[in-house]
Design a protein around this motif. Structure first.
Motif, short mmCIF file in Angstrom:
data_model
loop_
_atom_site.label_atom_id
_atom_site.label_comp_id
_atom_site.label_asym_id
_atom_site.label_seq_id
_atom_site.Cartn_x
_atom_site.Cartn_y
_atom_site.Cartn_z
N SER A 153 0.85 -1.19 0.00
CA SER A 153 0.00 0.00 0.00
C SER A 153 0.89 1.24 0.00
N ARG A 176 -2.00 0.09 -5.79
CA ARG A 176 -1.38 0.09 -4.47
C ARG A 176 -1.79 1.29 -3.63
N LYS A 178 -3.78 3.28 -1.22
CA LYS A 178 -4.81 2.95 -0.24
C LYS A 178 -5.89 4.03 -0.25
#
Length: 221
Positions: A153, A176, A178
């Motif tokens: 993330s 990736r 978040k």
């Protein structure tokens, strides 16, 4: 204590900003004679960016002092632990972001730069600032270096390389990001395709222009 406002980072940045202000890339042969239209074309080109930015390899192409402060504040406020930067140059923005990671308790900043001389200069500056341990510098074309081995993330992204590649770099990182991840894009007015994408809630973003030359975006949940 703020890493950004104390030694060794604060005096180092003062020197780097002073040096950057003394030299204009528009003064060098091969750039100074470009017409406004040709300069605009090169800034927007997806094919000529390696040659164009290669001409500027001896110049820091730094973020402004205000943008640097903004980067630090954003990274601290969102308690970022994983940051990706497109366009290291001499590492001025990298120092701001790494300082935030230090004050957040640690983390990883992955940054990409294709000019080897700039990689060496950025590494030297990060050593001088005592922040190299938080930074992984990937040398080469970011379309390759940022296409693999990314964190699970990502909390924050800085886009400050070839402007026309902003959409492609975002695509590499998007899975990736978040929810709530922040993306700061410098001089994004040269990347209309990117702006159209991040200003669309349907594509999963909320975005606003910030100050004179920054687009601040957030990944929606």
């Amino acid at each position: 204590m703020s890493t950004l406002t104390n030694a060794p980072v604060a005096p180092l940045l003062s020197c780097l900003f002073a040096e950057a202000s003394e030299h204009s890339p528009m003064s060098i042969p091969g750039v100074s004679e470009l017409s406004r239209d040709e300069l605009d074309r090169l800034m927007r080109s997806k094919t000529d960016y390696l040659d164009f930015y290669g001409r500027l390899k001896d110049f820091p192409l730094a973020v402004s002092r205000d943008t640097g402060a903004l980067l630090y504040m954003l990274a601290c406020s969102c308690k970022a632990r994983t940051i990706v930067e497109f366009g290291t140059s001499f590492g001025i923005s990298t120092l701001h972001l790494a300082a935030a990671l230090r004050d957040n308790g640690g983390g990883l900043l992955i940054t990409s730069e294709f000019e080897s001389s700039k990689v060496a200069q950025a590494r030297s500056n990060l050593i001088a600032g005592g922040l190299l341990d938080l930074v992984e510098i990937r040398e080469g074309d970011a379309l390759l270096t940022l296409g693999k081995d990314l964190p699970e993330s990502i909390d924050l992204v800085l886009l400050d390389g070839a402007k026309a590649l902003y959409p492609e770099i975002l695509t590499l990182l998007e899975s990736r990001l978040k929810p709530g991840a922040l993306i700061v894009a410098d001089n994004a007015d040269y990347a209309p395709e990117y702006l159209a994408r991040v200003r669309s809630a349907e594509q999963g973003y909320m975005s606003i222009p910030f100050a004179d030359d920054v687009e601040l975006s957030m990944r929606l949940g």
